[in-house]
Write a protein that holds these residues in place. Structure first.
Motif, PDB file in Angstrom:
ATOM      1  N   GLY A  17       0.791  -1.195  -0.056  1.00 36.46           N
ATOM      2  CA  GLY A  17      -0.049  -0.019   0.076  1.00 36.46           C
ATOM      3  C   GLY A  17       0.865   1.164   0.193  1.00 36.46           C
ATOM      4  O   GLY A  17       0.165   2.369  -0.138  1.00 36.46           O
ATOM      5  N   GLY A  19       2.653   2.198  -2.134  1.00 37.02           N
ATOM      6  CA  GLY A  19       2.925   2.899  -3.410  1.00 37.02           C
ATOM      7  C   GLY A  19       4.079   2.147  -4.393  1.00 37.02           C
ATOM      8  O   GLY A  19       4.367   3.037  -5.260  1.00 37.02           O
ATOM      9  N   LYS A  20       4.368   1.240  -4.067  1.00 33.49           N
ATOM     10  CA  LYS A  20       5.532   0.467  -5.031  1.00 33.49           C
ATOM     11  C   LYS A  20       5.210   0.336  -6.123  1.00 33.49           C
ATOM     12  O   LYS A  20       5.837   0.791  -7.244  1.00 33.49           O
ATOM     13  CB  LYS A  20       5.849  -0.999  -4.457  1.00 33.49           C
ATOM     14  CG  LYS A  20       6.217  -0.872  -2.945  1.00 33.49           C
ATOM     15  CD  LYS A  20       6.618  -2.408  -2.528  1.00 33.49           C
ATOM     16  CE  LYS A  20       5.493  -3.138  -2.378  1.00 33.49           C
ATOM     17  NZ  LYS A  20       4.715  -2.520  -1.115  1.00 33.49           N
ATOM     18  N   THR A  21       4.036  -0.216  -6.636  1.00 33.41           N
ATOM     19  CA  THR A  21       3.642  -0.708  -7.959  1.00 33.41           C
ATOM     20  C   THR A  21       3.393   0.866  -8.668  1.00 33.41           C
ATOM     21  O   THR A  21       3.726   0.832  -9.735  1.00 33.41           O
ATOM     22  CB  THR A  21       2.160  -1.258  -7.820  1.00 33.41           C
ATOM     23  OG1 THR A  21       2.671  -2.708  -7.202  1.00 33.41           O
ATOM     24  CG2 THR A  21       1.784  -1.540  -9.197  1.00 33.41           C
ATOM     25  N   SER A  22       2.729   1.857  -8.024  1.00 24.85           N
ATOM     26  CA  SER A  22       2.572   3.168  -8.673  1.00 24.85           C
ATOM     27  C   SER A  22       3.873   3.716  -9.232  1.00 24.85           C
ATOM     28  O   SER A  22       4.135   4.481 -10.139  1.00 24.85           O
ATOM     29  CB  SER A  22       1.969   4.231  -7.662  1.00 24.85           C
ATOM     30  OG  SER A  22       0.570   3.581  -7.184  1.00 24.85           O
ATOM     31  N   ARG A 113      -8.435  -1.403  -0.184  1.00 24.40           N
ATOM     32  CA  ARG A 113      -8.308  -2.559  -0.700  1.00 24.40           C
ATOM     33  C   ARG A 113      -8.669  -3.800  -0.159  1.00 24.40           C
ATOM     34  O   ARG A 113      -8.491  -4.916  -0.425  1.00 24.40           O
ATOM     35  CB  ARG A 113      -6.619  -2.677  -0.761  1.00 24.40           C
ATOM     36  CG  ARG A 113      -5.920  -3.370  -1.782  1.00 24.40           C
ATOM     37  CD  ARG A 113      -4.570  -3.575  -1.395  1.00 24.40           C
ATOM     38  NE  ARG A 113      -3.714  -2.741  -2.322  1.00 24.40           N
ATOM     39  CZ  ARG A 113      -2.440  -2.761  -2.134  1.00 24.40           C
ATOM     40  NH1 ARG A 113      -1.470  -3.573  -1.518  1.00 24.40           N
ATOM     41  NH2 ARG A 113      -1.849  -2.130  -3.314  1.00 24.40           N
ATOM     42  N   THR A 152       1.479  11.671  -1.245  1.00 25.54           N
ATOM     43  CA  THR A 152       0.619  12.537  -1.894  1.00 25.54           C
ATOM     44  C   THR A 152       0.923  12.341  -3.518  1.00 25.54           C
ATOM     45  O   THR A 152       2.057  11.742  -3.640  1.00 25.54           O
ATOM     46  CB  THR A 152       0.872  14.178  -1.454  1.00 25.54           C
ATOM     47  OG1 THR A 152       2.351  14.313  -1.845  1.00 25.54           O
ATOM     48  CG2 THR A 152       0.709  14.241  -0.274  1.00 25.54           C
TER      49      THR A 152
HETATM   50  P1  DAT Z   1       1.855  -1.223  -3.342  1.00 28.12           P
HETATM   51  O1  DAT Z   1       2.499  -1.470  -4.654  1.00 28.12           O
HETATM   52  O2  DAT Z   1       3.127  -0.633  -2.450  1.00 28.12           O
HETATM   53  O3  DAT Z   1       1.126  -2.057  -2.558  1.00 28.12           O
HETATM   54  P2  DAT Z   1       0.187   0.841  -4.776  1.00 28.12           P
HETATM   55  O4  DAT Z   1       0.940   1.354  -5.948  1.00 28.12           O
HETATM   56  O5  DAT Z   1      -0.697  -0.365  -5.478  1.00 28.12           O
HETATM   57  O6  DAT Z   1       1.060   0.242  -3.510  1.00 28.12           O
HETATM   58  O7  DAT Z   1      -0.526   2.027  -4.101  1.00 28.12           O
HETATM   59  C1  DAT Z   1      -1.811   1.501  -3.336  1.00 28.12           C
HETATM   60  C2  DAT Z   1      -2.855   2.584  -3.533  1.00 28.12           C
HETATM   61  O8  DAT Z   1      -2.306   3.933  -3.162  1.00 28.12           O
HETATM   62  C3  DAT Z   1      -3.279   2.759  -5.000  1.00 28.12           C
HETATM   63  O9  DAT Z   1      -4.689   3.137  -5.048  1.00 28.12           O
HETATM   64  C4  DAT Z   1      -2.408   3.930  -5.642  1.00 28.12           C
HETATM   65  C5  DAT Z   1      -2.428   4.856  -4.159  1.00 28.12           C
HETATM   66  N1  DAT Z   1      -1.204   5.641  -4.221  1.00 28.12           N
HETATM   67  C6  DAT Z   1       0.056   5.242  -4.482  1.00 28.12           C
HETATM   68  N2  DAT Z   1       0.906   6.034  -4.049  1.00 28.12           N
HETATM   69  C7  DAT Z   1       0.384   7.584  -4.023  1.00 28.12           C
HETATM   70  C8  DAT Z   1       0.331   8.602  -3.743  1.00 28.12           C
HETATM   71  N3  DAT Z   1       1.762   9.107  -3.664  1.00 28.12           N
HETATM   72  N4  DAT Z   1      -0.494   9.428  -3.527  1.00 28.12           N
HETATM   73  C9  DAT Z   1      -1.738   9.204  -3.623  1.00 28.12           C
HETATM   74  N5  DAT Z   1      -2.007   7.906  -4.138  1.00 28.12           N
HETATM   75  C10 DAT Z   1      -1.274   7.061  -3.951  1.00 28.12           C
END
Ligand code: DAT
Length: 177
Positions: A17, A19-22, A113, A152
Motif C-alpha cells: 500500500g 505505492g511501490k507499484t504506482s 483494498r 501525496t
Molecule cells: P503497493 O504496490 O505498495 O501495494 P500501490 O502502488 O498499489 O501500492 O498503491 C496503493 C494505492 O495507493 C493505489 O490505489 C494507488 C495509491 N497511491 C500510491 N501512491 C500514492 C500517492 N503518492 N498519492 C496518492 N495515492 C497513491
C-alpha cells in the motif's frame, strides 16, 4: 566506475500500500526499464509454495523465484516491486528505494483494498515501526538504500522523477548511454 550490467537493477520495497507499484510502473513508462512485480511473477509462473489463509495471500517459493529470475536479470534493466526487503541477492541490485507512507494515509489505502483485522493491523504496525527500512538495512549496503516519502500525488511525481534521473545518471556514469 563501470558495471557488467547494461542498465541498473532497482528494488522498490515497502509495506503493502505504500505505492511501490504506482512508482515502479510510472518509472518503467518513463524509461526503458522493465517493471517486475515479484509476487505476480511468482503466481504467473506457478512458483508458489502455498496459499496463506490467515493473510489471504500466496506465499512465494523464494528459491524457485530466484532461480527463475537469475538469467533474465543479468543484463540489468529491471525495476523490482516487492514487499520483501531482503529477497533479492545483494549483487543483483544497484539501488534500493524503501517507500514510506504515514499511517493514516496507509490505513485508508489498505481498507480501500479490503484489508481488515489481522492483515490490516499487521501491515500498519510493520509500517509504523519502519520494519521494511530496517530489514533492507540488514540485507543491503546502507549506502544504496533510500527512504522515500509517498503520501501525496506530488510526492509520487517527485519520486518518479528522482528515480528516473538516477537511472539516466547511472547509465552516464557507467558509459551505457
Ligand atoms: P503497493 O504496490 O505498495 O501495494 P500501490 O502502488 O498499489 O501500492 O498503491 C496503493 C494505492 O495507493 C493505489 O490505489 C494507488 C495509491 N497511491 C500510491 N501512491 C500514492 C500517492 N503518492 N498519492 C496518492 N495515492 C497513491
Amino acid at each position: 566506475m563501470t558495471s557488467a550490467r547494461s542498465s541498473p537493477n532497482i528494488l522498490i520495497t515497502g509495506t503493502p500500500g505504500v505505492g511501490k507499484t504506482s512508482i515502479a510502473k510510472a518509472v518503467a513508462e518513463k524509461t526503458s526499464m522493465t517493471w517486475c512485480d515479484v509476487s505476480k511473477y511468482a503466481v504467473e509462473k506457478n512458483l508458489v509454495e502455498e496459499f496463506d489463509e490467515k493473510y489471504n495471500c500466496p506465499v512465494i517459493d523464494e528459491d524457485k523465484v530466484l532461480d527463475s529470475l537469475e538469467n533474465e536479470v543479468k543484463n540489468g534493466g529491471y525495476i523490482f516491486d516487492f514487499y520483501g526487503p531482503d529477497l533479492l541477492p545483494e549483487d543483483w541490485v544497484d539501488i534500493v528505494f524503501v517507500a514510506r507512507t504515514e499511517n493514516k494515509v496507509l490505513y485508508d489505502r489498505l481498507t480501500a483494498r479490503g484489508y481488515k483485522d489481522l492483515k490490516l493491523e499487521h501491515n500498519l504496525e510493520y509500517e509504523m515501526y519502519g520494519m521494511a527500512l530496517e530489514e533492507a538495512n540488514d540485507a543491503y549496503d546502507p549506502n544504496i538504500i533510500h527512504s522515500i516519502e509517498n503520501n501525496t500525488q506530488e510526492q509520487l511525481e517527485d519520486n518518479v522523477k528522482r528515480i528516473s534521473c538516477w537511472i539516466e545518471q547511472w547509465k552516464k556514469d557507467n558509459n551505457k548511454s
